[in-house]
Scaffold this active site. Structure first.
Site, PDB file in Angstrom:
ATOM      1  N   LEU A 133       0.832  -1.207   0.000  1.00 21.83           N
ATOM      2  CA  LEU A 133       0.000   0.000   0.000  1.00 21.83           C
ATOM      3  C   LEU A 133       0.866   1.256   0.000  1.00 21.83           C
ATOM      4  O   LEU A 133       0.475   2.294   0.509  1.00 21.83           O
ATOM      5  CB  LEU A 133      -0.929   0.008   1.213  1.00 21.83           C
ATOM      6  CG  LEU A 133      -1.907  -1.165   1.332  1.00 21.83           C
ATOM      7  CD1 LEU A 133      -2.712  -1.078   2.623  1.00 21.83           C
ATOM      8  CD2 LEU A 133      -2.838  -1.220   0.133  1.00 21.83           C
ATOM      9  N   SER A 134       2.059   1.135  -0.562  1.00 23.13           N
ATOM     10  CA  SER A 134       3.011   2.242  -0.646  1.00 23.13           C
ATOM     11  C   SER A 134       3.499   2.695   0.724  1.00 23.13           C
ATOM     12  O   SER A 134       3.712   3.885   0.957  1.00 23.13           O
ATOM     13  CB  SER A 134       2.418   3.432  -1.412  1.00 23.13           C
ATOM     14  OG  SER A 134       2.116   3.056  -2.728  1.00 23.13           O
ATOM     15  N   SER A 135       3.694   1.746   1.625  1.00 25.07           N
ATOM     16  CA  SER A 135       4.244   2.093   2.935  1.00 25.07           C
ATOM     17  C   SER A 135       5.651   2.640   2.821  1.00 25.07           C
ATOM     18  O   SER A 135       6.073   3.476   3.626  1.00 25.07           O
ATOM     19  CB  SER A 135       4.224   0.873   3.859  1.00 25.07           C
ATOM     20  OG  SER A 135       4.935  -0.216   3.283  1.00 25.07           O
ATOM     21  N   SER A 136       6.410   2.200   1.804  1.00 26.36           N
ATOM     22  CA  SER A 136       7.775   2.711   1.632  1.00 26.36           C
ATOM     23  C   SER A 136       7.757   4.175   1.204  1.00 26.36           C
ATOM     24  O   SER A 136       8.522   4.997   1.736  1.00 26.36           O
ATOM     25  CB  SER A 136       8.538   1.863   0.609  1.00 26.36           C
ATOM     26  OG  SER A 136       7.846   1.810  -0.621  1.00 26.36           O
ATOM     27  N   ALA A 137       6.886   4.536   0.254  1.00 28.55           N
ATOM     28  CA  ALA A 137       6.761   5.942  -0.139  1.00 28.55           C
ATOM     29  C   ALA A 137       6.222   6.766   1.014  1.00 28.55           C
ATOM     30  O   ALA A 137       6.611   7.925   1.214  1.00 28.55           O
ATOM     31  CB  ALA A 137       5.851   6.078  -1.360  1.00 28.55           C
ATOM     32  N   ASP A 180       2.439   6.891  -6.175  1.00 24.80           N
ATOM     33  CA  ASP A 180       2.460   6.758  -4.720  1.00 24.80           C
ATOM     34  C   ASP A 180       2.643   8.106  -4.033  1.00 24.80           C
ATOM     35  O   ASP A 180       1.863   8.487  -3.152  1.00 24.80           O
ATOM     36  CB  ASP A 180       3.597   5.820  -4.294  1.00 24.80           C
ATOM     37  CG  ASP A 180       3.485   4.444  -4.913  1.00 24.80           C
ATOM     38  OD1 ASP A 180       2.398   4.118  -5.435  1.00 24.80           O
ATOM     39  OD2 ASP A 180       4.476   3.695  -4.883  1.00 24.80           O
TER      40      ASP A 180
END
Length: 400
Positions: A133-137, A180
Site C-alpha cells: 500500500l506504498s508504505s515505503s513511499a 504513490d
C-alpha cells in the site's frame, strides 16, 4: 480486529516512547502522519506517464521526532530491529538495512539542492509495513518532511513528490513513477484523485456514495514485498522497450515511454513485438482506457461498475503484465468472489502485499471474516500474519 489502529492513540503512544527514552518534554516533539494509498485503477502505468486513480486511507506511517543539536540523524523503528544513525556531513549510500536505506535516500535527495545541517532524533511506526500500500513511499515522505522541517526548508507539495521519486529512483533503485508520492501528498478524505502522471496534474473527484454504501477492504497476504528484488524493474524496462520499438516501426519521434506512443500505432504494429513485450504494451493501453471509464463510473456513483473494472485490471495484471505470486493470485480470487465484494485487485505489483477491494457496507464484516478463513485454509504457513481490514478514506500527509 477489522479496523486499523486509532490514529490519536497511536500518536500518543509514539510520543511517550520517544520522550521516555530521550528524557525530553512532549512539547518538543512533532508528529507526522503519512498515509498509505490504494490505486483502484491505473496498475503499473504511472512509470509510463499513464493516468492513474489514487486514494489515501486511514492506515499510515507515523513519525515522532525532534531536532537535535548536531548534524546526526538517529532513528528507531517499532517495526524493524536496530537503530539507524548517520551524520549529515557524510551520508552513506543506502546499503544498510532495508528500513535504514529510506532515511539515507531522503537525506541524499534533499542535499542535492538544499543545505542540511541539523539532524533529528525520531521514532517511526507503520501500521502495515511492506504490505503493497506504498508504505515505503509513505515513510520516505515522512523523513523528507521531518528533515526539511528541522532545517527550516520550505517546500511546496510538488517538491515533495519529485524529491520522493528522485530518492527512490536514484538511491533506492526502484524505477517507479509518481502515483504513490502524489496520492500521499495530495490525498483528501472522501475523494478519489485523478493523476495525469505525464503532465503532473491532479483532479479531486468527490465521493458520490459514502461509507453508508461501501467500505474499502484491505486483505493482507502475510507476505511482505520488496520491489527492488522482484520483477518490478524488469517490467518497467520491458515497457520502455515496447515504446522504443513501436516508435521505430511507425517512423515517428523516438519514444522513451508508452505515453509517448499513440494507441493507433500499437494497434498497427503491436503484433510485431515479441510476445512478452507486446503483452506489456497491451496492458498499458487497456489500463489507460479503464482509468477513464473508471472516472465516469465513480462520478456516476456506480461502485459496482468501478469494482468490475478493478477485477478486469487485476486480470490484465496477471495475464498481460504477468506479475504477482501465487498467494496473491489466490487471495484475489477469494476476495473477488466473496459475498458483497464489488471487485478487487492486488496492490504493489502482486509481489507479496495486499489485495484491495470495495465491499457493500452491510456485508463488509461477514465478507472480511469469510475471506480471512478461506485464505488461511489455503495458506496456513502465513495464517498468523495474514489479516483483513476495513478501511476508509483519509487526508494526505500532515502534521498531527
Amino acid at each position: 480486529m477489522l479496523e486499523f489502529p486509532d490514529l490519536l492513540q497511536t500518536k500518543n503512544e509514539l510520543i511517550d516512547d520517544l520522550t521516555s527514552k530521550n528524557e525530553i518534554p512532549s512539547s518538543d516533539v512533532t508528529v507526522i502522519a503519512s498515509p498509505y494509498r490504494i490505486c483502484p485503477l491505473g496498475a503499473h502505468i504511472d512509470h509510463q506517464g499513464g493516468p492513474v486513480l489514487g486514494m489515501t486511507i486511514n492506515a499510515c506511517s507515523l513519525m515522532a521526532f525532534y531536532p537535535s543539536d548536531n548534524s546526526i540523524i538517529e532513528l528507531c523503528s517499532k517495526n524493524y530491529p536496530g537503530k539507524v544513525s548517520f551524520n549529515l556531513g557524510n551520508i552513506p549510500g543506502p546499503t544498510g538495512s532495508f528500513w535504514g536505506s529510506y532515511p539515507q535516500a531522503a537525506a541524499l535527495a534533499l542535499q542535492e539542492k538544499y543545505s542540511l545541517e541539523r539532524g533529528v532524533v525520531g521514532l517511526v511506526d507503520g501500521m502495515l509495513p511492506g504490505c503493497g500500500l506504498s508504505s515505503s513511499a509513505s515513510v520516505l515522505l515522512a523523513y523528507l518532511y521531518a528533515f526539511a522541517t528541522a532545517n527550516s526548508i520550505e517546500l511546496k507539495p510538488w517538491d515533495y513528490v519529485r524529491l520522493a521519486r528522485r530518492a527512490e529512483n536514484n538511491y533506492i533503485g526502484l524505477n517507479n513513477g509518481i502515483l504513490d508520492q502524489t496520492s500521499i501528498v495530495f490525498g483528501r478524505r472522501d475523494h478519489m484523485l485523478y493523476i495525469d502522471t505525464k503532465k503532473e496534474t491532479i483532479s479531486f473527484l468527490p465521493d458520490q456514495l459514502g461509507e453508508g454504501q461501501y467500505r474499502i477492504l484491505v486483505a493482507y497476504s502475510g507476505y511482505s514485498r520488496e520491489l527492488t528484488t522482484s520483477g518490478y524493474n524488469t517490467r518497467v524496462d520491458e515497457c520502455r522497450s515496447a515504446a522504443k520499438q513501436l516508435s521505430q516501426m511507425s517512423g515517428s519521434t523516438p519514444a522513451q515511454i508508452l505515453s509517448d506512443v499513440n494507441q493507433d500505432v500499437f494497434l498497427r504494429f503491436g503484433h510485431k513485438l515479441e510476445p512478452h513485450i507486446g503483452k506489456r504494451a497491451r496492458h498499458y493501453f487497456d489500463e489507460t482506457q479503464r482509468v477513464h471509464a473508471g472516472i465516469a463510473a465513480w462520478n456516476n456513483g456506480s461502485i459496482e461498475e468501478l469494482g468490475h473494472m478493478m477485477s478486469e485490471s487485476c486480470k490484465s495484471s496477471m495475464e498481460q503484465y504477468e506479475c504477482g505470486i501465487q498467494a496473491i493470485h489466490d487471495l484475489q480470487q477469494i476476495v473477488s468472489t466473496a459475498d458483497g465484494v464489488f471487485g478487487s485487485r492486488f496492490m504493489g505489483g502482486g509481489f507479496g502485499g495486499c489485495v484491495v477491494g470495495f465491499v457493500e457496507t452491510s456485508r463488509a464484516v461477514m465478507a472480511a471474516d469469510d475471506i480471512r478463513t478461506a485464505y488461511r485454509q489455503i495458506h496456513p504457513e502465513v495464517a498468523k500474519q495474514a489479516a483483513v481490514y476495513l478501511a476508509q478514506t483519509d487526508e494526505g500527509i500532515r502534521f498531527l
